[in-house]
Design an enzyme around this catalytic site. Structure first.
Site, PDB file in Angstrom:
ATOM      1  N   LYS A 262       0.938  -1.212   0.035  1.00 26.13           N
ATOM      2  CA  LYS A 262       0.080   0.147  -0.037  1.00 26.13           C
ATOM      3  C   LYS A 262       0.937   1.040  -0.062  1.00 26.13           C
ATOM      4  CE  LYS A 262      -3.833  -1.858   2.774  1.00 26.13           C
ATOM      5  NZ  LYS A 262      -5.072  -1.721   2.001  1.00 26.13           N
ATOM      6  N   ARG A 336     -10.455 -11.207   1.400  1.00 27.09           N
ATOM      7  CA  ARG A 336     -11.420 -12.324   0.742  1.00 27.09           C
ATOM      8  C   ARG A 336     -10.563 -13.777   0.679  1.00 27.09           C
ATOM      9  NH1 ARG A 336     -11.807  -8.422  -4.572  1.00 27.09           N
ATOM     10  NH2 ARG A 336     -11.130  -7.160  -2.724  1.00 27.09           N
TER      11      ARG A 336
END
Length: 495
Positions: A262, A336
């Protein structure tokens, strides 16, 4: 300076109160005429009654015309604003609330408004994990007239504040396993200590491997922090073997993005990427404390997502617990991956009638709904209606999002059965569709008896995780949402 105060939410057009020895109409009449009195406008009257303080907080000019959810939110804003005004005063020790208008909403607002996370050492912080004994709250808050509704509201608020604390604590303190200060699992066990009908299981990586939880474990490869899989079983139903509800919470205790790193700006917020785990565990705590007559299974896969010499790489293909192959296109879409095995495990091992997963899953949800609504994807209209009603009741609101196979080509077109990203368009929708593939039982096996199908909802709390601006009854920072809505949903189901 008095050490004791009253809080009175008042209708400016008809001020009244049960505070002894106070003519509130007369006191409120001293407010200058023509002054705008919005909801939450608070006036503090000293030596009213003698030796005490009264904080009168407006419910708004149109309070008498409001009903239901709108009326309850005005009560929260009024009481919360008064608590914020009083907690700024030095020397005050006790606050007694006129909760007669709505005891539950008053208790929620009072306890949420009092909360203010900090690890500063002066004054000493009650959140400091080094404390040998707890620091009492700045203010003791109680109702003029005790009631079950007030106590229930205080329980709701305690659990939301617990979720806020778990999310606020930095990642070097709130780890899955090994920390000098604290761990997620140890804190959970401490909170549930002594509560009836609860069992807690802390599973390790070897256990997860034995179950074939390869997508979960793929996220753990970049960190030396041992992953855990926390299970909390609450059996409150009259029939101990009654079909349970299941909560699944994403527990990434720090998310750097892994190899798909990130940007550094704002990355410290990713200490709260275990918000799904924090909220489902905290909601479960309240459900158990309230002794709601349901069976509930709560599971949270806990790990860090860091780059490292053994970290999962973009392009890697993994076989999930349900046998499907999954291509990792972006290691920053790790939520996920941990949820997929957890959802499949909970749905096959315990066969719940309803499964709700909660996760700070996608930046796309922040763009779609901001920090106002939690996005909900569901296979069940009935479940959506119940969640929506619970969210409105607690003003912890949801918005239904599309769960459509038309998004499928975006995640079905890789070298595996599924790809963990589908590009920027409809990013929250493709993430939800990915998770749907692991919710076993959402369609009847024989394709005929839909009534036996498991109801499933995915709650994306990426936007509601953090508040960038204060509200009348909450400060800025981690919100602990949707704890109250989850508790209220289960309470409504139990009733």
């Amino acid at each position: 300076m008095s050490t004791s105060a009253f809080i009175v939410p008042i209708d400016p057009k008809a001020p009244s109160s049960v505070v002894p020895n106070v003519d509130l109409a007369k006191v409120w009449a001293t407010v200058p005429r023509g002054e705008k009195v919005d909801v939450g406008t608070t006036r503090i009257f000293y030596d009213t009654p003698a030796t005490k303080i009264t904080a009168a907080s407006s419910l708004g000019d149109n309070f008498a015309t409001k009903k239901g959810e709108a009326k309850r939110e005005l009560v929260r804003k009024s009481v919360g604003s008064a608590v914020k005004a009083l907690k700024a005063l030095d020397g005050l020790k006790e606050v007694t609330v006129d909760a007669s208008v709505d005891p539950h909403a008053s208790a929620v607002a009072a306890h949420l408004a009092l909360y203010n996370f900090s690890l500063k050492t002066s004054p000493p912080s009650p959140f400091n994990p080094n404390l040998k004994s707890p620091i009492p709250p700045k203010l003791e808050i109680k109702a003029i007239e005790s009631s079950k509704d007030w106590d229930r509201g205080a329980t709701y608020a305690y659990s939301q504040n617990l979720a806020r604390t778990l999310m606020e604590l930095p990642a070097n303190m709130m780890t899955p396993t090994a920390s000098f200060f604290s761990t997620f699992c140890e804190r959970a066990k401490a909170e549930f200590a002594g509560i009836e009908n609860v069992e807690i299981f802390v599973r390790d990586e070897d256990w997860a491997a034995s179950k074939g939880m390869n997508t979960f474990l793929s996220v753990t490869h970049g960190t030396n922090e041992p992953a855990k899989f926390l299970e909390i079983h609450y059996k409150g139903a009259p029939q101990r073997d009654a079909q349970p509800i299941a909560f699944v919470g994403k527990g990434i205790t720090f998310d750097s993005g892994g190899i798909s790193l990130k940007p550094g700006d704002g990355m410290k917020l990713m200490r709260g990427d275990m918000g799904g785990a924090a909220t489902v565990v905290s909601a479960t705590l309240a459900i158990a404390k309230l002794k709601l007559p349901v069976n509930l299974i709560t599971v949270t896969p806990l790990t860090e997502n860091l780059p490292g010499p053994s970290a999962t790489k973009p392009g890697d293909i993994i076989y999930a617990m349900n046998g499907k192959s999954v291509e990792v296109d972006n290691t920053d879409a790790e939520g996920r991956l941990v949820l997929s095995d957890a959802i499949y495990y909970a749905s096959t091992e315990y066969k719940p009638h309803t499964l709700i997963d909660v996760a700070t899953l996608t930046g796309a949800m922040v763009i779609a709904l901001g920090e106002i609504f939690t996005g909900v994807f569901s296979t069940s209209d009935e479940l959506w209606k119940r969640l929506h009603a619970a969210g409105e009741q607690e003003f912890d609101r949801f918005w239904r999002m599309p769960l459509s196979e038309e998004f499928g080509p975006q995640i079905y077109s890789s070298n595996a059965d599924l790809c963990n990203t589908g590009g920027r368009p409809g990013g929250s929708c493709t993430a939800a569709l990915f998770l749907k593939a692991f919710a076993y039982g959402i369609e009847a096996e024989d394709g005929s008896n839909a009534e036996t199908a498991m109801k499933w909802a995915h709650l994306d709390i990426a936007g509601t995780m953090d508040a960038t601006r204060p509200t009348p009854y909450q400060e800025k920072g981690m919100t602990g949402r949707p704890v109250r809505a989850l508790i209220e949903y289960v309470r409504g189901l139990a009733n």
